[in-house]
Scaffold this motif. Structure first.
Motif, mmCIF file in Angstrom:
data_model
loop_
_atom_site.group_PDB
_atom_site.id
_atom_site.type_symbol
_atom_site.label_atom_id
_atom_site.label_comp_id
_atom_site.label_asym_id
_atom_site.label_seq_id
_atom_site.Cartn_x
_atom_site.Cartn_y
_atom_site.Cartn_z
ATOM 1 N N SER A 5 -19.235 -30.857 -15.424
ATOM 2 C CA SER A 5 -18.593 -32.120 -15.016
ATOM 3 C C SER A 5 -19.624 -33.167 -14.615
ATOM 4 O O SER A 5 -19.495 -33.830 -13.588
ATOM 5 C CB SER A 5 -17.626 -31.874 -13.849
ATOM 6 N N PHE A 6 -20.643 -33.336 -15.463
ATOM 7 C CA PHE A 6 -21.673 -34.316 -15.108
ATOM 8 C C PHE A 6 -21.115 -35.737 -15.115
ATOM 9 O O PHE A 6 -21.487 -36.559 -14.270
ATOM 10 C CB PHE A 6 -22.847 -34.226 -16.092
ATOM 11 N N PHE A 7 -20.228 -36.039 -16.046
ATOM 12 C CA PHE A 7 -19.686 -37.400 -16.112
ATOM 13 C C PHE A 7 -18.945 -37.753 -14.834
ATOM 14 O O PHE A 7 -19.124 -38.845 -14.264
ATOM 15 C CB PHE A 7 -18.754 -37.517 -17.321
ATOM 16 N N GLU A 8 -18.118 -36.845 -14.340
ATOM 17 C CA GLU A 8 -17.370 -37.106 -13.107
ATOM 18 C C GLU A 8 -18.294 -37.163 -11.901
ATOM 19 O O GLU A 8 -18.130 -38.014 -11.010
ATOM 20 C CB GLU A 8 -16.296 -36.033 -12.907
ATOM 21 N N GLN A 9 -19.296 -36.261 -11.866
ATOM 22 C CA GLN A 9 -20.255 -36.289 -10.754
ATOM 23 C C GLN A 9 -21.053 -37.583 -10.758
ATOM 24 O O GLN A 9 -21.334 -38.170 -9.713
ATOM 25 C CB GLN A 9 -21.201 -35.085 -10.868
ATOM 26 N N CYS A 10 -21.419 -38.036 -11.956
ATOM 27 C CA CYS A 10 -22.136 -39.299 -12.061
ATOM 28 C C CYS A 10 -21.271 -40.459 -11.580
ATOM 29 O O CYS A 10 -21.752 -41.382 -10.920
ATOM 30 C CB CYS A 10 -22.575 -39.510 -13.511
ATOM 31 N N PHE A 11 -19.979 -40.418 -11.898
ATOM 32 C CA PHE A 11 -19.067 -41.461 -11.423
ATOM 33 C C PHE A 11 -19.020 -41.502 -9.901
ATOM 34 O O PHE A 11 -19.038 -42.582 -9.288
ATOM 35 C CB PHE A 11 -17.675 -41.205 -11.991
ATOM 36 N N VAL A 12 -18.958 -40.339 -9.269
ATOM 37 C CA VAL A 12 -18.891 -40.291 -7.803
ATOM 38 C C VAL A 12 -20.131 -40.909 -7.187
ATOM 39 O O VAL A 12 -20.056 -41.748 -6.271
ATOM 40 C CB VAL A 12 -18.704 -38.832 -7.334
ATOM 41 N N ARG A 13 -21.318 -40.541 -7.693
ATOM 42 C CA ARG A 13 -22.557 -41.072 -7.119
ATOM 43 C C ARG A 13 -22.689 -42.577 -7.375
ATOM 44 O O ARG A 13 -23.149 -43.320 -6.510
ATOM 45 C CB ARG A 13 -23.749 -40.330 -7.726
ATOM 46 N N CYS A 14 -22.279 -43.023 -8.530
ATOM 47 C CA CYS A 14 -22.419 -44.449 -8.856
ATOM 48 C C CYS A 14 -21.416 -45.300 -8.085
ATOM 49 O O CYS A 14 -21.716 -46.444 -7.723
ATOM 50 C CB CYS A 14 -22.251 -44.662 -10.352
ATOM 51 N N THR A 15 -20.228 -44.750 -7.804
ATOM 52 C CA THR A 15 -19.263 -45.487 -6.990
ATOM 53 C C THR A 15 -19.747 -45.597 -5.550
ATOM 54 O O THR A 15 -19.594 -46.656 -4.915
ATOM 55 C CB THR A 15 -17.894 -44.793 -7.048
ATOM 56 N N SER A 16 -20.335 -44.539 -5.029
ATOM 57 C CA SER A 16 -20.940 -44.625 -3.694
ATOM 58 C C SER A 16 -22.103 -45.603 -3.687
ATOM 59 O O SER A 16 -22.333 -46.310 -2.697
ATOM 60 C CB SER A 16 -21.407 -43.234 -3.248
ATOM 61 N N LEU A 17 -22.851 -45.647 -4.804
ATOM 62 C CA LEU A 17 -23.937 -46.615 -4.921
ATOM 63 C C LEU A 17 -23.401 -48.047 -4.890
ATOM 64 O O LEU A 17 -24.043 -48.937 -4.322
ATOM 65 C CB LEU A 17 -24.701 -46.362 -6.216
ATOM 66 N N PHE A 18 -22.233 -48.277 -5.455
ATOM 67 C CA PHE A 18 -21.629 -49.608 -5.438
ATOM 68 C C PHE A 18 -21.396 -50.049 -4.001
ATOM 69 O O PHE A 18 -21.694 -51.199 -3.627
ATOM 70 C CB PHE A 18 -20.306 -49.581 -6.212
ATOM 71 N N ASN A 19 -20.885 -49.154 -3.176
ATOM 72 C CA ASN A 19 -20.649 -49.483 -1.764
ATOM 73 C C ASN A 19 -21.956 -49.749 -1.038
ATOM 74 O O ASN A 19 -22.065 -50.672 -0.214
ATOM 75 C CB ASN A 19 -19.891 -48.335 -1.097
ATOM 76 N N LYS A 20 -22.989 -48.981 -1.351
ATOM 77 C CA LYS A 20 -24.289 -49.151 -0.704
ATOM 78 C C LYS A 20 -24.925 -50.491 -1.087
ATOM 79 O O LYS A 20 -25.433 -51.228 -0.239
ATOM 80 C CB LYS A 20 -25.199 -47.994 -1.109
ATOM 81 N N THR A 21 -24.889 -50.816 -2.366
ATOM 82 C CA THR A 21 -25.457 -52.087 -2.819
ATOM 83 C C THR A 21 -24.639 -53.266 -2.302
ATOM 84 O O THR A 21 -25.190 -54.329 -2.013
ATOM 85 C CB THR A 21 -25.508 -52.104 -4.349
ATOM 86 N N TRP A 22 -23.341 -53.097 -2.178
ATOM 87 C CA TRP A 22 -22.468 -54.150 -1.621
ATOM 88 C C TRP A 22 -22.923 -54.517 -0.208
ATOM 89 O O TRP A 22 -22.990 -55.700 0.152
ATOM 90 C CB TRP A 22 -21.028 -53.648 -1.623
#
Length: 881
Positions: free
Chosen positions: A547-564
């Motif tokens: 499930s790399f695609f889903e795991q990547c989505f989770v990390r990138c969505t958290s990254l969105f909050n961090k960059t925000w």
């Protein structure tokens, strides 16, 4: 004429080659023949003859043909019939002809063999004989000779390929017929009792057929007979319950691969009958890299040319962790090969064929293997996610409604019945019968507030947010995975934004939709890869964890909050944050590469010190001790292909780093544009104008005036005066006025913008009386003579002015810029060139700015100012009579 002269000179060059005897035909075995070192004309006799024909008046030479060299060698070695012999490369076994002799490097080693015409004739003669030993020898010779294109064409013209195909279809051929009678009725041990000759004969025959076909100008299987009968024998070899040796399986898959890629009419049969599960087994660690490569290529052809049922079966097999483990082992072997580019041999005892040597693929072959793996992953992603990506959410889809309810419940843990009422209006009547209308309204408002805080655009019908294609329902599925499998990170995202106002909150739903769309774009979901397309190495990450695609989505969505938070963004800044997130994800994925040169990248050296990935390399064989040494230390390339490394790269590329990279790339782009020839021509055209503007700027600075600590002395007179003086250029630029300023020297009094108070004395210096102006004159002796003077802190920043009446002035400036600005001004007044660094820098900056403005005008991007209506004056002029 000069080119012809050069060509003729090269024709005279000689190269030294080595020739030795190799008895491939069983003749002259008792006669000793010592290796020879001969000199060979580098260019063919045909080209030399053409050259002497056109330029016979200038050059008088004739290149010796190859037949003469071969005749001399045969005469010395006592070999009969030299016309039947030719030279062949010792490493590739290709024939030397007049057409390719100019490609021979000096020091190359050859051996004497039959010419390609006589070799083809002799091999066909042996193949049609009834003696099985003669056939086996002919097949051995054919395997070496078939790599040559000239031989392959001649062999086909003699109907040799049809002869090989007939040999494969002989009903009385015991080493093929006995093996393929009924594989299901024989155990492997019994099978080995009568298949020894099969492993000696069939591999060379199959490889010869493949090499002859691929060495043609155009590969066309449809013009040959018996292809259907060949498939009757080759497809069971692949699909058989006993997995054969690589020497048999590899050429078999090579022929099937050639049939599929050539677009033959037999392709559909191969696609329908070949078993993908068997191809998965041949990708395992028990087979060499060439077999693995063709197995992967056939799987990719099944995905690209097969129908939906075939693609679905392959995707199902890839979802099986047991079968897909061979891909993970193959990725680890590729990474190990790039980590330590040495061939590691491992002894493995096989039940099918005694003992074989398994080695890691070479560096070039490992790259082709990685490309096949990445291409396969592209097909898998398309089949797995493309349907969801292109599917719009439906308000009547119970599964989508249930996922939205699950997301809201995970965030706020509210009553799901009321949530269902909001997202499914069809049940509103049933709900009103059970609850009070007032409570329903309150719950509806509360749910709408929850949806608003989660980032839904439509709070009344949240499912409408997922109707945009792409990413469609895929973003909703990713969000459901986020809240279900990574619940702690999901709740942390919600809680961090719960204490903020709606304007300052990072919208979870909207950011998740954007992240899904970015990942679909970076992973090329929905776009089938081209055959000649180079695919990025980060697709190998999908084989490392499930499930790399889903795991990547989770990390990138958290990254969105961090960059925000780093950008301090608001809802109106959402479109500004999105390109930054895309750049962060792209840079992080780009760092996952097999290129060893990227190890010197500074970004990789800045990996977080807390990073300690687990060991991901496993030995190719359980009995291998050599691989244990390789896995004892985790190399930098191995670290790249871990999910932890990818997450660290996401944290490394924060908003500050992305801004820095963006600025550097923009600066490099501008530098590259400014070095173009057309821009250089434009610069030369604008340089006089820019130099004039710089001169005017220097003179304007002098006309504004500035306060300097001034030392005045005459030649031959010991008396030295030091004063604060205000220097200013006259408007007519004929002279300079220096005015003595009363009071002490302070920081405010040095400012040229301050009003000059208590002027005691004025002195006018005409420009025509100035003899010389110099910078950085050493005044250390002057300081020693005037110990009572308050010395300037920057005593080395000085301007020395020499007057014709032997009067000298030394001005102490605040900094280098002031000193060179005034010295440039004096040089302009004295009709000299401005030689300071700051003058050149200012002119270059102004020149680049002028060029950019000119290019904007050429592109048609003219800067226009909107016309404003004129204001009505308060007082009108009197009317004229």
């Amino acid at each position: 004429m000069a080119t012809s002269l050069s060509l003729a000179k090269n024709n005279n060059s000689k190269i030294k080659i080595g020739v030795h005897w190799k008895d491939l035909h069983g003749k002259y075995s008792n006669s000793p023949r010592l290796p020879k070192l001969i000199e060979l004309d580098h260019v063919s006799a045909v080209l030399a003859q053409k050259t002497t024909t056109f330029f016979s008046s200038y050059f008088h030479f004739k290149s010796i043909p190859l037949s003469t060299y071969i005749s001399n060698i045969c005469a010395e070695w006592a070999v009969d019939e030299p016309d039947h012999y030719s030279l062949r490369f010792d490493d590739t076994h290709k024939f030397v002809t007049e057409e390719n002799r100019h490609l021979i490097p000096t020091g190359q080693v050859f051996y004497l063999s039959y010419s390609y015409t006589y070799e083809a004739q002799d091999i066909i003669k042996l193949l049609i004989s009834s003696d099985q030993n003669q056939r086996s020898k002919a097949i051995d010779r054919l395997k070496l000779a078939s790599v040559d294109e000239t031989f392959a064409i001649d062999f086909i013209e003699r109907n040799g390929l049809n002869l090989l195909i007939q040999l494969m279809n002989e009903k009385n051929n015991r080493f093929t017929h006995q093996l393929l009678i009924d594989l299901d009725n024989f155990s492997p041990i019994v099978l080995l009792l009568f298949s020894d000759e099969f492993f000696v004969y069939t591999p060379n025959l199959l490889r010869s057929i493949y090499q002859i076909m691929t060495n043609q100008h155009v590969v066309n299987w449809d013009k040959f007979d018996y292809v259907q009968n060949i498939l009757d024998k080759l497809i069971p070899l692949i699909n058989g319950p006993v997995y054969l040796h690589s020497s048999v399986i590899c050429p078999t898959m090579m022929i099937l691969h050639s049939i599929l890629t050539s677009g033959s009419r037999h392709s559909q049969r191969v696609l329908q009958e070949i078993r993908a599960k068997s191809l998965f087994e041949y990708c395992g660690k028990l087979y060499d890299s060439e077999t693995q490569y063709y197995a992967l290529s056939l799987i990719n052809l099944l995905m690209s040319k097969g129908d939906q049922a075939i693609r679905t079966s392959v995707v199902k097999l890839m979802s099986d962790s047991t079968l897909c483990s061979c891909f993970k082992e193959l990725v680890q072997a590729i990474i190990s090969c790039n980590t330590n580019n040495e061939e590691i041999s491992v002894g493995i005892e096989l039940m099918v064929h005694s003992v074989k040597r398994v080695s890691l693929p070479s560096l070039d072959l490992s790259r082709t293997l990685s490309q096949q793996l990445c291409r396969l992953q592209r097909y898998y992603l398309n089949e797995t996610y493309s349907n969801s990506m292109t599917k719009s959410a439906n308000r009547h889809d119970a599964k989508s409604i249930e996922m939205i309810n699950e997301i809201r419940k995970c965030a706020y843990d509210s009553n799901s019945v009321a949530a269902h009422f909001i997202t499914s209006p069809n049940h509103q009547h049933d709900l009103n019968n059970n609850v009070n209308n007032t409570d329903t309204v309150r719950r509806s408002e509360a749910l709408q507030r929850n949806y608003e805080r989660l980032g839904f655009q439509d709070t009344k019908e949240p499912i409408k947010d997922f109707q945009l294609v792409p990413p469609g329902v895929l973003s909703l599925e990713n969000l459901n995975y986020f809240c279900t499998n990574e619940k702690n990170d999901f709740i942390r995202f919600v809680l961090e934004n719960s204490c903020k106002t709606i304007e300052n909150q990072c919208p979870l739903i909207r950011s998740a939709i954007v992240v899904t769309k970015i990942l679909c774009e970076l992973f090329r979901i929905g776009i089938d890869p081209a055959e000649d397309q180079q695919i990025e190495h980060y697709f190998l990450l999908f084989y490392t964890i499930p499930s790399f695609f889903e795991q990547c989505f989770v990390r990138c969505t958290s990254l969105f909050n961090k960059t925000w938070k780093e950008m301090r963004a608001k809802q109106s800044d959402f479109d500004i944050v999105v390109p930054v997130i895309k750049e962060q994800i792209f840079n992080s994925l780009s760092d996952v590469t097999l290129n060893t040169n990227d190890l010197k990248n500074t970004a990789i050296k800045k990996v977080l010190p807390s990073y300690s990935p687990s060991m991901v390399l496993t030995p190719l064989s359980p009995v291998s001790s050599t691989m244990h040494i390789l896995t004892s230390a985790v190399s930098p390339i191995t670290r790249r292909f871990t999910f932890e490394y990818f997450c660290d790269r996401l944290n490394f590329y924060n908003y500050k780093e992305i801004s820095k990279i963006s600025d550097e790339s923009e600066l490099e782009r501008e530098k590259g544009v400014m070095k173009l020839p057309v821009v250089e021509t434009l610069k030369e055209h604008l340089r006089p104008h820019v130099e004039s503007l710089t001169r005017q700027a220097r003179l304007r600075t002098m006309k504004k005036g500035q306060i300097f600590m001034t030392y005045e002395n005459r030649t031959g007179v010991k008396k030295i005066k030091n004063r604060l003086m205000h220097w200013q250029l006259f408007e007519n630029e004929k002279g300079v006025q220096c005015s003595e300023v009363g009071g002490t020297l302070t920081k405010d009094s040095r400012d040229s913008n301050n009003t000059i108070n208590a002027t005691l004395m004025k002195t006018m210096i005409l420009i025509e009386n100035i003899k010389d102006v110099q910078c950085n004159v050493d005044r250390s002796n002057v300081h020693d003579r005037t110990p009572k003077i308050n010395r300037h802190s920057n005593s080395h920043v000085t301007i020395a002015i020499s007057i014709h009446n032997d009067l000298n002035y030394t001005l102490y400036a605040e900094n280098d810029y002031d000193m060179y600005c005034w010295s440039d001004g004096f040089n302009i007044l004295l009709n000299r060139q401005m030689e300071s660094f700051y003058a050149k820098e200012d002119m270059e900056s102004l020149l680049n700015l002028q060029c950019q403005l000119q290019m904007l005008e050429l592109e048609g991007s003219l800067i226009t100012i909107s016309e404003q209506p004129l204001t009505k004056p308060s007082r009108l002029p009197p009317p004229r009579h």
